[in-house]
Design a protein around this motif. Structure first.
Motif, PDB file in Angstrom:
ATOM      1  N   UNK A 221       0.836  -1.205   0.000  1.00 26.17           N
ATOM      2  CA  UNK A 221       0.000   0.000   0.000  1.00 26.17           C
ATOM      3  C   UNK A 221       0.868   1.252   0.000  1.00 26.17           C
ATOM      4  N   UNK A 222       1.970   1.200   0.780  1.00 23.30           N
ATOM      5  CA  UNK A 222       2.856   2.364   0.858  1.00 23.30           C
ATOM      6  C   UNK A 222       3.499   2.656  -0.489  1.00 23.30           C
ATOM      7  N   UNK A 225       0.931   4.008  -2.723  1.00 22.74           N
ATOM      8  CA  UNK A 225       0.589   5.377  -2.329  1.00 22.74           C
ATOM      9  C   UNK A 225       1.653   6.356  -2.818  1.00 22.74           C
ATOM     10  N   UNK A 226       2.918   5.932  -2.733  1.00 24.77           N
ATOM     11  CA  UNK A 226       4.012   6.808  -3.168  1.00 24.77           C
ATOM     12  C   UNK A 226       4.077   6.903  -4.687  1.00 24.77           C
ATOM     13  N   UNK A 238      -3.539   1.190  -2.027  1.00 25.17           N
ATOM     14  CA  UNK A 238      -2.636   2.330  -1.894  1.00 25.17           C
ATOM     15  C   UNK A 238      -2.826   3.342  -3.018  1.00 25.17           C
ATOM     16  N   UNK A 241      -5.934   5.328  -2.408  1.00 22.80           N
ATOM     17  CA  UNK A 241      -5.773   6.328  -1.348  1.00 22.80           C
ATOM     18  C   UNK A 241      -4.999   7.535  -1.890  1.00 22.80           C
ATOM     19  N   UNK A 260      -8.765   3.593   3.001  1.00 21.14           N
ATOM     20  CA  UNK A 260      -7.887   3.575   4.174  1.00 21.14           C
ATOM     21  C   UNK A 260      -8.471   2.682   5.254  1.00 21.14           C
TER      22      UNK A 260
ATOM     23  N   UNK B 158       1.203   6.644   6.101  1.00 24.22           N
ATOM     24  CA  UNK B 158       0.572   7.651   5.241  1.00 24.22           C
ATOM     25  C   UNK B 158      -0.899   7.820   5.581  1.00 24.22           C
ATOM     26  N   UNK B 159      -1.529   6.763   6.135  1.00 27.40           N
ATOM     27  CA  UNK B 159      -2.923   6.900   6.556  1.00 27.40           C
ATOM     28  C   UNK B 159      -3.016   7.828   7.780  1.00 27.40           C
ATOM     29  N   UNK B 162      -2.681  11.334   6.409  1.00 32.10           N
ATOM     30  CA  UNK B 162      -3.882  11.815   5.711  1.00 32.10           C
ATOM     31  C   UNK B 162      -4.995  12.118   6.712  1.00 32.10           C
ATOM     32  N   UNK B 279       6.651  12.799   1.880  1.00 30.41           N
ATOM     33  CA  UNK B 279       5.858  12.804   0.648  1.00 30.41           C
ATOM     34  C   UNK B 279       4.427  13.241   0.923  1.00 30.41           C
ATOM     35  N   UNK B 291      12.522  10.132  -3.018  1.00 31.66           N
ATOM     36  CA  UNK B 291      11.372   9.644  -3.777  1.00 31.66           C
ATOM     37  C   UNK B 291      11.307  10.291  -5.156  1.00 31.66           C
ATOM     38  N   UNK B 295      11.406   8.387  -8.732  1.00 31.98           N
ATOM     39  CA  UNK B 295      10.377   8.586  -9.750  1.00 31.98           C
ATOM     40  C   UNK B 295      10.990   9.023 -11.072  1.00 31.98           C
TER      41      UNK B 295
END
Lengths: 289, 333
Positions: A221-222, A225-226, A238, A241, A260, B158-159, B162, B279, B291, B295
């Motif tokens: 998921x991370x 997400x990234x 991910x 989200x 989430x 990240x959750x 958010x 991020x 990151x 990318x």
């Protein structure tokens, strides 16, 4: 088993089953362009102002039913986590059993390698392997192979832990009398490893796999997400989200919030199951408060 | 590293041996990281094509290869690369067209402040709650702490970020959701900690990173305290009728060093997880840079980040072991 654990496992099991059977359970096929209409885009959940059935949890920017997209996304997340853990387990078991059985310099080199990798956190290794895979693949194949590359990256970040457990267990098993007996009867080395050492190694390895599975799901998921894991065309939780987080300031909280919640429920259930399993495998630990 | 393993390691070779072995291991990690970083900068991209163009003649390409030194054995090129890296030269970033070392140096203060502020939130809270729960094994509060930490490890970083953005930036509009406003330049160090605006922007990312590390600290402090309370000398002290606070002091004395050492080691992991936090909040530190480099497939920058991360981990682990050694008399033989 403690009631909290029962609750947590139940909380994770039902959504996990729904995800795995998504093609049969989901109200809509989110990958069928004919079923989508842009007029349905950004609908809030059905109970909120402006929401309507059958989009119970609302829709995303392409008019996809969020619940269906989430179930498919959860399915992808679970499958990637399973594949990554299986890969880490297989590779780690191989390295660990070989190191434990061979001993000497090969053992020293392999275990030193595992130790060096363990110095770095898994997620950093996974990001790096993923980045390296993207760099090596031709740009056209990047999206097509993004999901296998994610599983590979997470699996490669996992193997040292499996290798250490496998080596320790293999070293114990290799000294058992039945292994000595098998050796005397003249069985070839690989057969002894496979038939007589591996079964004893399997149990601790599977317990560790249960512990690492939720971590692999979170790692997937991370990465997604990234923006490094599953692409937006085949979104995992991910990815959903990430897409949802871009809508938060527009007041469309549901696109990030529901995926989430599903992710946390799945991880919580898997973590609780692993905790229960570990307590059973090691009564010494569970006795400790 | 667990207390038991460290005790055995110290007993095997004495303190000096332990430190030497740690240094050797650190050198090995740096060597491995350096080799991997070199491999990244070798594999990802074709400097010859970048120099002479994709449709250049074979002769031109051969000339460029020699000019770039690519005809020399890989080991020699690795030694050159490692020598330059030791001197602080990590090459040019393909994306930004500035030296990687310079890009990292510009971004390091942001990450360092983020990690330190988050640790200042998490360590006192985690130690207090964990010790409190460990002193009351089996109580409702202790079980609650265990359940909360299970939830804590199940919520991805990240959750958390958010959720904090949704509450404090979208709904309440109290704090900014991204960026690093209100910095003040102090002798080459851009700091957020000198203005109210700077604190407002560091608060949410630091809280996110703090909530990430809290469960681990809490669990460890709880387990070590409970274990220390069950030790022979504590049971003896209690049986003898010594006041409870004396027993407590002895128990905490043996529970503290492993917790402190593990917490210090954890600081290394924070650098990795700051990639995610930075991020989410678009915090302009080394994690976001890493990151963005991944990318953009910016090989020299990826390699530079890897070398920096490995150096931080080695340094932090070494300091943590030394701190453990200094705090735990059982390790000094």
């Amino acid at each position: 088993m403690r009631p909290v654990l029962v609750l947590a496992v139940a909380l994770g099991l039902l959504p996990a089953l729904a995800c795995l059977f998504a093609p049969w359970v989901a109200p809509q096929d989110p990958f069928d362009p004919a079923a989508l209409s842009l007029r349905d885009a950004f609908l809030p959940p059905a109970w909120a102002e402006g929401g309507r059935a059958p989009f119970w949890l609302g829709t995303d920017g392409q008019g996809r039913d969020l619940l269906s997209t989430m179930l498919y996304g959860g399915r992808l997340s679970i499958l990637v986590a399973l594949a990554a853990t299986a890969l880490g387990l297989g590779l780690g078991a191989l390295v660990g059993v070989v190191a434990g059985a061979a001993g000497g310099w090969l053992d020293a080199v392999l275990m030193r390698l595992a130790e060096v990798q363990l110095t770095l956190p898994g997620i950093l290794v996974a990001i790096l392997v993923n980045g390296l895979a993207r760099a090596l693949l031709p740009p056209g194949a990047r999206e097509a192979l993004a999901i296998p590359a994610t599983a590979l990256a997470i699996g490669l970040s996992d193997w040292p832990q499996f290798a250490r457990v496998a080596r320790a267990a293999a070293a114990v098993e290799a000294r058992r009398d039945f292994v000595a007996a098998a050796r005397i009867t003249g069985l070839p080395g690989w057969r002894i490893l496979l038939r007589h050492v591996l079964p004893g190694v399997a149990r601790p390895l599977l317990t560790l796999a249960a512990v690492l599975l939720p971590l692999a799901a979170i790692a997937e998921a991370t990465l997604s997400f990234l923006g490094l894991g599953a692409p937006p065309s085949t979104p995992s939780l991910g990815t959903l989200i990430r897409l949802g987080s871009e809508q938060m300031f527009a007041g469309r909280w549901w696109i990030a919030a529901f995926p989430s919640a599903l992710l946390v429920a799945l991880a919580l259930g898997a973590n609780a199951a692993a905790e229960a399993l570990r307590a059973r495998a090691d009564p010494h630990r569970s006795a400790r408060p | 590293m667990s207390a038991g393993r460290l005790v055995r390691a110290a007993a095997a070779g004495g303190v000096a041996g332990l430190v030497l072995r740690r240094l050797g291991q650190g050198a090995l990690v740096m060597l491995a990281a350096g080799a991997l970083a070199f491999a990244i900068s070798e594999l990802a991209g074709d400097p010859v094509a970048a120099m002479v163009g994709l449709d250049a003649s074979p002769e031109r390409r051969a000339e460029a290869r020699i000019a770039l030194g690519l005809d020399r054995p890989a080991l020699l090129r690795f030694l050159d690369w490692a020598g330059a890296a030791l001197g602080g030269d990590l090459g040019l970033s393909w994306r930004l067209r500035i030296p990687v070392a310079e890009a990292l140096a510009q971004r390091l203060p942001a990450t360092a402040e983020l990690v330190v502020v988050s640790a200042l939130f998490a360590i006192p809270a985690g130690l207090a709650a964990g010790t409190w729960a460990g002193l009351r094994p089996g109580s409702a509060g202790s079980r609650g702490a265990a359940a909360a930490s299970l939830l804590g490890v199940s919520v991805p970083t990240f959750v958390i970020g958010l959720a904090l953005i949704q509450v404090f930036a979208v709904e309440l509009r109290w704090l900014p959701a991204s960026g690093r406003a209100g910095t003040v330049e102090l002798g080459g160090w851009r700091s957020s900690l000198l203005t109210a605006q700077g604190w407002a922007s560091i608060l949410l990312p630091a809280l996110t990173l703090a909530l990430f590390q809290l469960p681990a600290i809490l669990r460890l402090a709880r387990a070590e305290t409970a274990e220390a309370l069950a030790a022979e000398h504590i049971r003896f002290a209690r049986a003898r009728g010594l006041p409870e606070r004396v027993a407590l002091r002895h128990a905490l004395r043996s529970a503290a060093p492993p917790v402190i050492a593990a917490t210090a080691t954890n600081l290394g992991a924070l650098v990795a997880f700051s990639v995610i936090t930075e991020t989410v909040f678009q915090w302009p530190g080394t994690g976001l840079f890493f990151l963005q480099s991944v990318e953009a497939v910016d090989a020299p920058a990826m390699a530079g980040c890897l070398v920096l991360a490995a150096a931080i981990f080695v340094a932090v682990n070494l300091v943590a072991d030394l701190a453990h050694l200094a705090l735990d008399p059982r390790l000094r033989g």
